[in-house]
Design an enzyme around this catalytic site. Structure first.
Site, PDB file in Angstrom:
ATOM      1  N   GLU A  24      12.238  -9.971   1.704  1.00  0.00           N
ATOM      2  CA  GLU A  24      11.548  -8.762   2.175  1.00  0.00           C
ATOM      3  C   GLU A  24      12.447  -7.552   1.886  1.00  0.00           C
ATOM      4  OE1 GLU A  24      11.612  -8.600   6.447  1.00  0.00           O
ATOM      5  OE2 GLU A  24      10.157  -6.959   6.557  1.00  0.00           O
ATOM      6  N   HIS A  40       3.973  -4.479   9.147  1.00  0.00           N
ATOM      7  CA  HIS A  40       3.868  -4.303  10.596  1.00  0.00           C
ATOM      8  C   HIS A  40       2.539  -4.775  11.172  1.00  0.00           C
ATOM      9  CE1 HIS A  40       7.215  -1.900   9.316  1.00  0.00           C
ATOM     10  NE2 HIS A  40       6.446  -0.995   8.749  1.00  0.00           N
ATOM     11  N   ASN A  66       7.879  -5.809  -0.958  1.00  0.00           N
ATOM     12  CA  ASN A  66       7.862  -4.709  -0.005  1.00  0.00           C
ATOM     13  C   ASN A  66       6.409  -4.593   0.446  1.00  0.00           C
ATOM     14  OD1 ASN A  66       7.811  -2.393   1.457  1.00  0.00           O
ATOM     15  ND2 ASN A  66       9.054  -1.185   0.043  1.00  0.00           N
ATOM     16  N   ARG A  96       7.073   0.420  13.602  1.00  0.00           N
ATOM     17  CA  ARG A  96       7.644  -0.123  12.354  1.00  0.00           C
ATOM     18  C   ARG A  96       8.710  -1.186  12.623  1.00  0.00           C
ATOM     19  NH1 ARG A  96       5.636   3.441   8.285  1.00  0.00           N
ATOM     20  NH2 ARG A  96       5.264   5.481   9.168  1.00  0.00           N
ATOM     21  N   PRO A 126       0.795  -1.230   0.000  1.00  0.00           N
ATOM     22  CA  PRO A 126       0.000   0.000   0.000  1.00  0.00           C
ATOM     23  C   PRO A 126       0.829   1.282   0.000  1.00  0.00           C
ATOM     24  CG  PRO A 126      -0.108  -1.094   2.143  1.00  0.00           C
ATOM     25  CD  PRO A 126       0.535  -2.055   1.185  1.00  0.00           C
ATOM     26  N   ASN A 127       0.376   2.215  -0.806  1.00  0.00           N
ATOM     27  CA  ASN A 127       0.934   3.572  -0.939  1.00  0.00           C
ATOM     28  C   ASN A 127       2.232   3.646  -1.726  1.00  0.00           C
ATOM     29  OD1 ASN A 127      -1.131   5.003   0.555  1.00  0.00           O
ATOM     30  ND2 ASN A 127      -0.352   3.901   2.337  1.00  0.00           N
ATOM     31  N   ARG A 141      13.029   3.813  12.662  1.00  0.00           N
ATOM     32  CA  ARG A 141      11.978   4.836  12.592  1.00  0.00           C
ATOM     33  C   ARG A 141      11.022   4.671  13.779  1.00  0.00           C
ATOM     34  NH1 ARG A 141       9.647   4.679   6.699  1.00  0.00           N
ATOM     35  NH2 ARG A 141       8.522   6.480   7.531  1.00  0.00           N
ATOM     36  N   ALA A 178       3.132  -0.874   4.747  1.00  0.00           N
ATOM     37  CA  ALA A 178       2.556  -0.853   6.102  1.00  0.00           C
ATOM     38  C   ALA A 178       2.082  -2.228   6.565  1.00  0.00           C
ATOM     39  CB  ALA A 178       1.411   0.147   6.155  1.00  0.00           C
ATOM     40  N   ARG A 236       5.333  12.453  -2.356  1.00  0.00           N
ATOM     41  CA  ARG A 236       5.588  13.111  -1.065  1.00  0.00           C
ATOM     42  C   ARG A 236       6.683  12.349  -0.319  1.00  0.00           C
ATOM     43  NH1 ARG A 236       1.515  13.357   2.749  1.00  0.00           N
ATOM     44  NH2 ARG A 236       2.929  14.749   3.815  1.00  0.00           N
ATOM     45  N   HIS A 245      12.729  -3.156   2.104  1.00  0.00           N
ATOM     46  CA  HIS A 245      12.214  -1.840   2.490  1.00  0.00           C
ATOM     47  C   HIS A 245      13.139  -0.769   1.962  1.00  0.00           C
ATOM     48  CE1 HIS A 245       9.169  -3.605   4.980  1.00  0.00           C
ATOM     49  NE2 HIS A 245      10.088  -4.426   5.442  1.00  0.00           N
ATOM     50  N   ILE A 246      12.558   0.271   1.411  1.00  0.00           N
ATOM     51  CA  ILE A 246      13.343   1.383   0.859  1.00  0.00           C
ATOM     52  C   ILE A 246      14.061   2.104   2.005  1.00  0.00           C
ATOM     53  CG2 ILE A 246      13.155   3.589  -0.389  1.00  0.00           C
ATOM     54  CD1 ILE A 246      10.516   2.299  -1.644  1.00  0.00           C
ATOM     55  N   SER A 247      13.324   2.404   3.058  1.00  0.00           N
ATOM     56  CA  SER A 247      13.912   3.003   4.261  1.00  0.00           C
ATOM     57  C   SER A 247      14.318   1.861   5.199  1.00  0.00           C
ATOM     58  CB  SER A 247      12.879   3.907   4.948  1.00  0.00           C
ATOM     59  OG  SER A 247      11.809   3.123   5.476  1.00  0.00           O
ATOM     60  N   ASP A 258       1.357 -15.835   6.511  1.00  0.00           N
ATOM     61  CA  ASP A 258       0.802 -17.174   6.256  1.00  0.00           C
ATOM     62  C   ASP A 258       0.786 -17.505   4.762  1.00  0.00           C
ATOM     63  OD1 ASP A 258       0.437 -17.597   8.939  1.00  0.00           O
ATOM     64  OD2 ASP A 258      -1.713 -17.159   8.943  1.00  0.00           O
ATOM     65  N   TYR A 284      11.846   8.398   1.108  1.00  0.00           N
ATOM     66  CA  TYR A 284      11.740   7.353   0.083  1.00  0.00           C
ATOM     67  C   TYR A 284      12.410   7.701  -1.249  1.00  0.00           C
ATOM     68  CZ  TYR A 284       8.246   5.747   3.420  1.00  0.00           C
ATOM     69  OH  TYR A 284       7.619   5.342   4.548  1.00  0.00           O
TER      70      TYR A 284
HETATM   71  O1  CA2 Z   1      10.649   1.699   3.728  1.00  0.00           O
HETATM   72  C1  CA2 Z   1       9.769   1.047   3.147  1.00  0.00           C
HETATM   73  O2  CA2 Z   1       9.914   0.552   2.041  1.00  0.00           O
HETATM   74  C2  CA2 Z   1       8.405   0.879   3.815  1.00  0.00           C
HETATM   75  O3  CA2 Z   1       7.956  -0.452   3.548  1.00  0.00           O
HETATM   76  C3  CA2 Z   1       7.494   1.903   3.160  1.00  0.00           C
HETATM   77  C4  CA2 Z   1       6.091   1.983   3.761  1.00  0.00           C
HETATM   78  C5  CA2 Z   1       6.162   2.073   5.285  1.00  0.00           C
HETATM   79  O4  CA2 Z   1       4.865   1.959   5.834  1.00  0.00           O
HETATM   80  C6  CA2 Z   1       7.053   0.989   5.889  1.00  0.00           C
HETATM   81  O5  CA2 Z   1       7.118   1.177   7.299  1.00  0.00           O
HETATM   82  C7  CA2 Z   1       8.450   1.044   5.324  1.00  0.00           C
HETATM   83  C8  CA2 Z   1       5.356   3.194   3.155  1.00  0.00           C
HETATM   84  C9  CA2 Z   1       5.120   3.065   1.638  1.00  0.00           C
HETATM   85  C10 CA2 Z   1       5.027   4.365   0.908  1.00  0.00           C
HETATM   86  O6  CA2 Z   1       4.396   5.391   1.647  1.00  0.00           O
HETATM   87  C11 CA2 Z   1       4.418   6.688   1.171  1.00  0.00           C
HETATM   88  C12 CA2 Z   1       4.214   7.699   2.103  1.00  0.00           C
HETATM   89  C13 CA2 Z   1       4.232   9.014   1.686  1.00  0.00           C
HETATM   90  C14 CA2 Z   1       4.449   9.337   0.356  1.00  0.00           C
HETATM   91  C15 CA2 Z   1       4.646   8.317  -0.571  1.00  0.00           C
HETATM   92  C16 CA2 Z   1       4.629   7.001  -0.159  1.00  0.00           C
END
Ligand code: CA2
Length: 151
Positions: free
Chosen positions: A97, A79, A73, A110, A9-10, A106, A76, A17, A99-101, A86, A22
């Site tokens: 697995e 977590h 990846n 997380r 997601p996202n 953090r 969210a 943003r 993660h970009i960050s 499963d 990221y």
């Molecule tokens: O660091 C990562 O790759 C994460 O999986 C990215 C997730 C975050 O919930 C994980 O804790 C770590 C967030 C995905 C992207 O979220 C955005 C937030 C704001 C703007 C653009 C993307």
């Protein structure tokens, strides 16, 4: 060899943003970069992104006996989701697995990753390059429980 790259997601909002966390690249940029890398490695690659937990579970299930490795990846859902853990266990496909960050540095919430238990490796904090490392881990074979983080 066929690798499935799943983004949760996202991740479709990347580049719009929070570039300080990221980076500036978009999901499209990421997928194009991985397509080039897959060609170099001589592997087939398929991409999937969804904001819906059940859709990701369905995708993992339909990969059974169809793909040889998964790069995921879970964003969210990392977590929160026992369902994704499963699903990876159920199909038994080697999964890395990514993660970009680095979520471990953090927010407190997380620091938990449910899916990690079912993954052969975790790559975090390396930006988009982490996905390439994950593809390399899958193509190199039998790595167990490796965690790699940016120094
Ligand atoms: O660091 C990562 O790759 C994460 O999986 C990215 C997730 C975050 O919930 C994980 O804790 C770590 C967030 C995905 C992207 O979220 C955005 C937030 C704001 C703007 C653009 C993307």
């Amino acid at each position: 060899m066929k690798i499935l790259v799943i983004n949760g997601p996202n991740i479709n909002m990347l580049g719009i943003r929070e570039p300080e966390i990221y980076g500036k690249g978009t999901l499209h940029d990421l997928e194009e970069m991985l397509r080039v890398e897959a060609d170099k490695l001589g592997v087939e690659v398929e991409f999937f992104q969804s904001n819906h937990e059940g859709a990701i579970v369905d995708k993992i299930q339909e990969s059974y006996k169809r793909v040889d490795g998964i790069v995921i990846n879970p964003a969210a859902y990392t977590h929160t989701s026992v369902a994704l853990l499963d699903a990876v266990k159920a199909v038994g496909i080697p999964t890395v697995e990514v993660h970009i960050s680095d979520p471990d540095t953090r927010d407190e919430f997380r620091k938990i990753s449910y899916i990690r238990q079912a993954c052969i490796a975790t790559v975090k904090g390396k930006g988009f390059a982490g996905y390439i490392e994950a593809m390399n881990i899958l193509t190199n074979g039998d790595v167990k429980n490796v965690q790699t983080t940016k120094n």
